[in-house]
Scaffold this active site. Structure first.
Site, PDB file in Angstrom:
ATOM      1  N   GLY A  29       0.838  -1.188   0.000  1.00  7.95           N
ATOM      2  CA  GLY A  29       0.000   0.000   0.000  1.00  7.95           C
ATOM      3  C   GLY A  29       0.871   1.235   0.000  1.00  7.95           C
ATOM      4  O   GLY A  29       2.079   1.172   0.275  1.00  7.95           O
ATOM      5  N   TYR A  30       0.261   2.369  -0.285  1.00  5.96           N
ATOM      6  CA  TYR A  30       0.992   3.626  -0.395  1.00  5.96           C
ATOM      7  C   TYR A  30       0.559   4.600   0.689  1.00  5.96           C
ATOM      8  O   TYR A  30      -0.614   4.929   0.810  1.00  5.96           O
ATOM      9  CB  TYR A  30       0.801   4.234  -1.792  1.00  5.96           C
ATOM     10  CG  TYR A  30       1.573   3.433  -2.804  1.00  5.96           C
ATOM     11  CD1 TYR A  30       2.889   3.748  -3.094  1.00  5.96           C
ATOM     12  CD2 TYR A  30       1.010   2.310  -3.397  1.00  5.96           C
ATOM     13  CE1 TYR A  30       3.627   2.975  -3.973  1.00  5.96           C
ATOM     14  CE2 TYR A  30       1.741   1.531  -4.283  1.00  5.96           C
ATOM     15  CZ  TYR A  30       3.043   1.872  -4.566  1.00  5.96           C
ATOM     16  OH  TYR A  30       3.780   1.094  -5.421  1.00  5.96           O
ATOM     17  N   LEU A  31       1.543   5.039   1.479  1.00  3.71           N
ATOM     18  CA  LEU A  31       1.308   6.080   2.462  1.00  3.71           C
ATOM     19  C   LEU A  31       1.285   7.438   1.766  1.00  3.71           C
ATOM     20  O   LEU A  31       0.646   8.372   2.233  1.00  3.71           O
ATOM     21  CB  LEU A  31       2.403   6.053   3.534  1.00  3.71           C
ATOM     22  CG  LEU A  31       2.423   4.764   4.364  1.00  3.71           C
ATOM     23  CD1 LEU A  31       3.746   4.602   5.074  1.00  3.71           C
ATOM     24  CD2 LEU A  31       1.263   4.759   5.343  1.00  3.71           C
ATOM     25  N   GLU A  83      -3.250   4.993   1.601  1.00  4.28           N
ATOM     26  CA  GLU A  83      -4.275   5.499   0.687  1.00  4.28           C
ATOM     27  C   GLU A  83      -5.122   4.319   0.219  1.00  4.28           C
ATOM     28  O   GLU A  83      -4.664   3.173   0.259  1.00  4.28           O
ATOM     29  CB  GLU A  83      -3.591   6.151  -0.521  1.00  4.28           C
ATOM     30  CG  GLU A  83      -2.731   7.337  -0.155  1.00  4.28           C
ATOM     31  CD  GLU A  83      -1.887   7.843  -1.323  1.00  4.28           C
ATOM     32  OE1 GLU A  83      -1.821   7.175  -2.374  1.00  4.28           O
ATOM     33  OE2 GLU A  83      -1.287   8.915  -1.174  1.00  4.28           O
ATOM     34  N   ASN A 145       3.060   1.007  -9.975  1.00  2.41           N
ATOM     35  CA  ASN A 145       2.218   0.417  -8.940  1.00  2.41           C
ATOM     36  C   ASN A 145       1.440   1.484  -8.174  1.00  2.41           C
ATOM     37  O   ASN A 145       0.287   1.269  -7.815  1.00  2.41           O
ATOM     38  CB  ASN A 145       3.066  -0.421  -7.975  1.00  2.41           C
ATOM     39  CG  ASN A 145       3.381  -1.786  -8.515  1.00  2.41           C
ATOM     40  OD1 ASN A 145       2.794  -2.774  -8.102  1.00  2.41           O
ATOM     41  ND2 ASN A 145       4.321  -1.871  -9.442  1.00  2.41           N
TER      42      ASN A 145
END
Length: 157
Positions: A29-31, A83, A145
Protein backbone atom coordinates in the site's frame (compact mmCIF):
# COMPACT_ATOMS: atom_id res chain seq x y z
CA UNK A 1 21.31 7.17 -1.20
CA UNK A 2 20.52 4.47 -3.72
CA UNK A 3 19.58 4.80 -7.37
CA UNK A 4 17.26 2.29 -9.06
CA UNK A 5 17.67 1.71 -12.79
CA UNK A 6 15.00 -0.50 -14.32
CA UNK A 7 12.94 -1.20 -17.41
CA UNK A 8 9.32 -2.44 -17.46
CA UNK A 9 7.51 -4.65 -19.93
CA UNK A 10 4.08 -6.15 -20.37
CA UNK A 11 4.05 -9.94 -20.42
CA UNK A 12 2.40 -11.66 -23.39
CA UNK A 13 2.13 -15.26 -22.14
CA UNK A 14 2.55 -17.38 -19.03
CA UNK A 15 5.75 -19.19 -20.11
CA UNK A 16 7.67 -17.29 -17.42
CA UNK A 17 6.05 -19.46 -14.74
CA UNK A 18 7.89 -22.60 -15.81
CA UNK A 19 11.18 -20.66 -15.89
CA UNK A 20 10.69 -19.10 -12.45
CA UNK A 21 13.04 -20.07 -9.61
CA UNK A 22 11.07 -18.29 -6.86
CA UNK A 23 7.50 -17.15 -6.21
CA UNK A 24 6.26 -14.92 -3.41
CA UNK A 25 3.02 -13.26 -2.39
CA UNK A 26 3.16 -9.47 -2.02
CA UNK A 27 0.74 -7.05 -0.43
CA UNK A 28 1.55 -3.35 -0.65
CA UNK A 29 0.00 0.00 0.00
CA UNK A 30 0.99 3.63 -0.40
CA UNK A 31 1.31 6.08 2.46
CA UNK A 32 2.02 8.73 -0.19
CA UNK A 33 1.75 8.46 -3.97
CA UNK A 34 2.57 12.01 -5.01
CA UNK A 35 4.07 12.31 -8.52
CA UNK A 36 7.37 13.48 -6.99
CA UNK A 37 7.66 10.68 -4.42
CA UNK A 38 6.06 7.45 -3.35
CA UNK A 39 6.17 6.01 0.15
CA UNK A 40 5.23 2.35 0.16
CA UNK A 41 4.74 -0.33 2.78
CA UNK A 42 5.08 -3.92 1.57
CA UNK A 43 4.79 -7.40 3.02
CA UNK A 44 6.45 -10.09 0.91
CA UNK A 45 5.74 -13.51 2.39
CA UNK A 46 7.25 -13.24 5.91
CA UNK A 47 9.23 -9.98 5.50
CA UNK A 48 8.14 -6.35 5.46
CA UNK A 49 9.65 -3.19 4.02
CA UNK A 50 9.17 0.55 4.00
CA UNK A 51 10.29 2.08 0.69
CA UNK A 52 10.63 5.65 -0.55
CA UNK A 53 10.98 6.27 -4.28
CA UNK A 54 11.68 9.59 -5.93
CA UNK A 55 10.51 10.98 -9.24
CA UNK A 56 11.77 9.13 -12.33
CA UNK A 57 14.02 10.75 -14.92
CA UNK A 58 12.48 11.70 -18.29
CA UNK A 59 12.96 8.19 -19.74
CA UNK A 60 11.42 6.58 -16.66
CA UNK A 61 14.43 4.32 -16.09
CA UNK A 62 16.18 5.91 -13.11
CA UNK A 63 15.06 7.21 -9.74
CA UNK A 64 16.08 7.46 -6.11
CA UNK A 65 15.08 4.49 -3.96
CA UNK A 66 15.50 3.94 -0.23
CA UNK A 67 14.28 0.75 1.43
CA UNK A 68 14.38 -0.51 5.00
CA UNK A 69 13.20 -3.83 6.39
CA UNK A 70 10.64 -3.37 9.18
CA UNK A 71 8.71 -5.67 11.47
CA UNK A 72 5.76 -7.43 9.80
CA UNK A 73 3.41 -6.35 12.60
CA UNK A 74 4.48 -2.73 12.09
CA UNK A 75 3.79 -3.05 8.36
CA UNK A 76 0.33 -4.49 9.04
CA UNK A 77 -0.41 -1.49 11.27
CA UNK A 78 0.83 0.93 8.58
CA UNK A 79 -1.70 -0.48 6.10
CA UNK A 80 -4.37 1.29 8.18
CA UNK A 81 -2.78 4.63 7.19
CA UNK A 82 -2.41 3.80 3.48
CA UNK A 83 -4.28 5.50 0.69
CA UNK A 84 -7.18 3.47 -0.76
CA UNK A 85 -6.16 0.77 -3.23
CA UNK A 86 -4.04 -1.96 -1.63
CA UNK A 87 -2.21 -4.03 -4.25
CA UNK A 88 -1.91 -7.80 -4.05
CA UNK A 89 0.20 -9.80 -6.46
CA UNK A 90 2.39 -12.82 -6.94
CA UNK A 91 5.97 -12.10 -7.93
CA UNK A 92 7.94 -14.62 -9.94
CA UNK A 93 11.72 -14.34 -10.22
CA UNK A 94 13.13 -15.52 -13.55
CA UNK A 95 16.80 -15.67 -14.56
CA UNK A 96 17.50 -14.97 -18.21
CA UNK A 97 20.86 -14.17 -19.81
CA UNK A 98 22.52 -13.21 -16.48
CA UNK A 99 19.63 -10.90 -15.47
CA UNK A 100 16.79 -11.47 -13.04
CA UNK A 101 13.33 -10.46 -14.20
CA UNK A 102 10.68 -9.78 -11.55
CA UNK A 103 7.31 -10.72 -13.03
CA UNK A 104 4.25 -9.45 -11.15
CA UNK A 105 0.92 -11.18 -11.73
CA UNK A 106 -1.65 -8.92 -10.11
CA UNK A 107 -4.73 -10.08 -8.17
CA UNK A 108 -7.97 -8.42 -7.12
CA UNK A 109 -8.95 -5.29 -9.05
CA UNK A 110 -5.78 -5.64 -11.15
CA UNK A 111 -6.31 -9.28 -12.13
CA UNK A 112 -5.22 -9.90 -15.71
CA UNK A 113 -2.34 -7.43 -15.58
CA UNK A 114 1.16 -8.94 -15.71
CA UNK A 115 4.24 -6.71 -15.71
CA UNK A 116 7.93 -7.68 -15.77
CA UNK A 117 10.70 -5.45 -14.45
CA UNK A 118 14.44 -5.86 -14.76
CA UNK A 119 16.98 -3.89 -12.73
CA UNK A 120 20.06 -2.75 -14.59
CA UNK A 121 23.52 -1.45 -13.68
CA UNK A 122 23.35 1.41 -16.22
CA UNK A 123 20.70 3.12 -18.33
CA UNK A 124 22.41 1.96 -21.55
CA UNK A 125 22.77 -1.68 -20.54
CA UNK A 126 21.71 -4.01 -23.35
CA UNK A 127 19.28 -6.79 -22.48
CA UNK A 128 18.23 -9.97 -24.20
CA UNK A 129 14.46 -10.38 -24.03
CA UNK A 130 12.82 -13.70 -23.21
CA UNK A 131 10.04 -14.80 -25.61
CA UNK A 132 7.30 -14.09 -23.05
CA UNK A 133 8.22 -10.40 -22.80
CA UNK A 134 5.88 -8.01 -24.62
CA UNK A 135 5.66 -4.27 -25.18
CA UNK A 136 8.02 -2.05 -23.19
CA UNK A 137 6.19 0.33 -20.83
CA UNK A 138 9.18 1.92 -19.08
CA UNK A 139 8.30 5.48 -18.13
CA UNK A 140 4.57 5.04 -18.72
CA UNK A 141 3.16 6.17 -15.36
CA UNK A 142 -0.04 4.24 -16.07
CA UNK A 143 1.91 1.07 -15.16
CA UNK A 144 3.50 2.36 -11.94
CA UNK A 145 2.22 0.42 -8.94
CA UNK A 146 1.38 3.70 -7.21
CA UNK A 147 -0.92 4.53 -10.14
CA UNK A 148 -2.37 1.03 -10.42
CA UNK A 149 -3.43 1.29 -6.78
CA UNK A 150 -5.56 4.37 -7.63
CA UNK A 151 -6.67 3.41 -11.13
CA UNK A 152 -7.01 -0.40 -11.17
CA UNK A 153 -6.69 -2.48 -14.31
CA UNK A 154 -10.34 -3.58 -14.16
CA UNK A 155 -11.37 0.02 -14.99
CA UNK A 156 -9.05 0.44 -18.01
CA UNK A 157 -11.39 -1.17 -20.51
Amino acid sequence: MSIEIERKFLVKNLNFKTESFEKKYIKQGYLNSDKNRAVRVRIADDKAFLTIKGKSNLEGTTRFEWEKEIDVKEAENLFILCEPGIIEKHRYLVSYESLTFEVDEFNGDNKGLIIAEVELTSENQKIEKPNWLGKEVTGDVKYYNSNISKFPFKNWI
